[in-house]
Design an enzyme around this catalytic site. Structure first.
Site, PDB file in Angstrom:
ATOM      1  CE  LYS A 113     -40.049 -66.511  95.838  1.00 25.30           C
ATOM      2  NZ  LYS A 113     -40.994 -65.773  95.085  1.00 25.30           N
ATOM      3  CE  LYS A 195     -40.969 -68.592  86.156  1.00 21.82           C
ATOM      4  NZ  LYS A 195     -42.452 -68.210  86.057  1.00 21.82           N
ATOM      5  CE  LYS A 198     -49.626 -65.725  88.195  1.00 17.93           C
ATOM      6  NZ  LYS A 198     -48.855 -66.006  89.543  1.00 17.93           N
TER       7      LYS A 198
END
Ligand code: ATP
Ligand code: MG
Length: 332
Positions: A113, A195, A198
């Site tokens: 992140k 992958k 969302k």
């Protein structure tokens, strides 16, 4: 007989997809009969990226509706919003005192992140694993069904439990990773680059809310190649992924036929994708429609949230009372 306690959460960061369904929700549905389940919408966790308030609220309702439409029964499990349980941030505060900056900075998801969003390295992001530990330990859970991406966070929850116990006496059980089937499923995005997610690869991710035509388009665009050139060749991961999806949605004999065609080097991916698209549409449509109905019934959604929060709070309050006592912050 006392059922074992299971806790798991899904962040309200967007639309649920097949990866969430196959990697998480499907297992929740199987567990709800035999375990004492606490499943929550992780709305506090979603705050690390500063979502728009209106959007966040909608996302919470949607995640809830899509879980129920996928088969979770709010009568059987405690289904709640994380932010409805004030005992969670209380335990988070306690655990923050025994969580160290150095170990938190070393967590791979944190480092990722930081790399992706250097402008938003907030303290909530750093202490994300502490909040996740509080989510789990608040119910003294022993089993946590998480995907591969979350295993390290769970190890931290075990560390914090041990540390707390070492300092204040045996109190928290150590939560273990729980898998229904031996191998954890990871659903790749249809373009084969990562992958289904969302928040990433959204054009190559199939959402439970996707309309028929969108599903058809996405699947027809899925990455394939010119096919195997020798019998029984190993499958590239993006082809394997199509077979996994097909296994979920198509009849066993259909999957078998395509598998044989693959092994005999005469598989036609165009036909396979057409078949998969139609079966996928038939699979998703009832979930999508049920979830939409639920989302339109705000009163029902609120009843479900309230009922879930009540169940979760009675277990959470008992844990906090015990933790306070162990730490010496009980004065009355
Ligand atoms: P975000 O992009 O916001 O991180 P996500 O799609 O990764 O969203 P999470 O809320 O992080 O979803 O994860 C919810 C659950 O779904 C977890 O148990 C996670 O392991 C599982 N999961 C997420 N993506 C996949 C996937 N592609 N395949 C299998 N399981 C998945
Ligand atoms: Mg994720």
């Amino acid at each position: 007989m006392n059922k074992e306690i299971v806790v798991s959460g899904i962040r309200s960061t967007g639309y649920l997809h097949l990866g969430n369904y196959l990697g998480a929700i499907q297992n929740y549905v199987r567990m709800q009969e035999n375990y004492n389940c606490y499943f929550f919408v992780a709305d506090y966790h979603a705050l690390t990226t500063h979502p728009d308030p209106k959007e966040l609220r909608q996302n919470v309702y949607r995640v809830l509706a899509e879980n129920i439409a996928s088969g979770l029964d709010p009568e059987k499990v405690a289904l709640y919003a994380q932010s409805d349980i004030p005992e969670i941030p209380e335990l988070y505060l306690m655990l923050n005192m025994i969580a160290y900056k150095g170990e938190l900075e070393k967590v791979p998801t944190f480092k990722d992140k930081v790399r992706q969003h250097p402008e938003n390295v907030n303290a909530g992001l750093l202490t994300y694993p502490v909040l996740m530990s509080a989510d789990i330990l608040i119910h003294k859970a022993v089993k946590v069904p998480v995907g591969k991406d979350q295993e390290q966070h769970l190890e931290m929850a075990r560390n914090f439990a041990q540390r707390f116990n070492g300092r204040y006496g045996e109190f928290f059980p150590e939560p273990q990773v729980f898998r229904m089937n031996q191998d954890t499923i990871k659903i790749m995005s249809l373009d084969g680059t990562g992958k289904m997610s969302k928040s990433e690869n959204v054009n190559a991710t199939i959402f439970l809310s996707d309309e028929d035509e969108v599903i058809r388009k996405k699947i027809m665009k899925a990455k394939t190649d010119s096919g195997p050139t020798e019998p029984n060749a190993p499958m590239p991961d993006y082809i394997q992924n199509l077979f996994v999806l097909m296994q979920t949605t198509s009849k066993p004999e259909v999957v078998e036929a395509y598998r044989n065609a693959y092994n005999n080097c005469n598989v036609r991916y165009g036909d396979m994708k057409k078949q998969l698209a139609e079966d996928m549409i038939a699979f998703i449509k009832p979930i999508r429609e049920h979830a939409a109905d639920l989302q339109n019934d705000k009163a029902k959604m609120q009843r479900i949230l309230k009922q879930g929060a009540e169940k979760a709070r009675s277990s959470a309050a008992a844990t906090i009372a015990g933790a306070r006592k162990a730490m010496g912050i009980n004065y009355y």
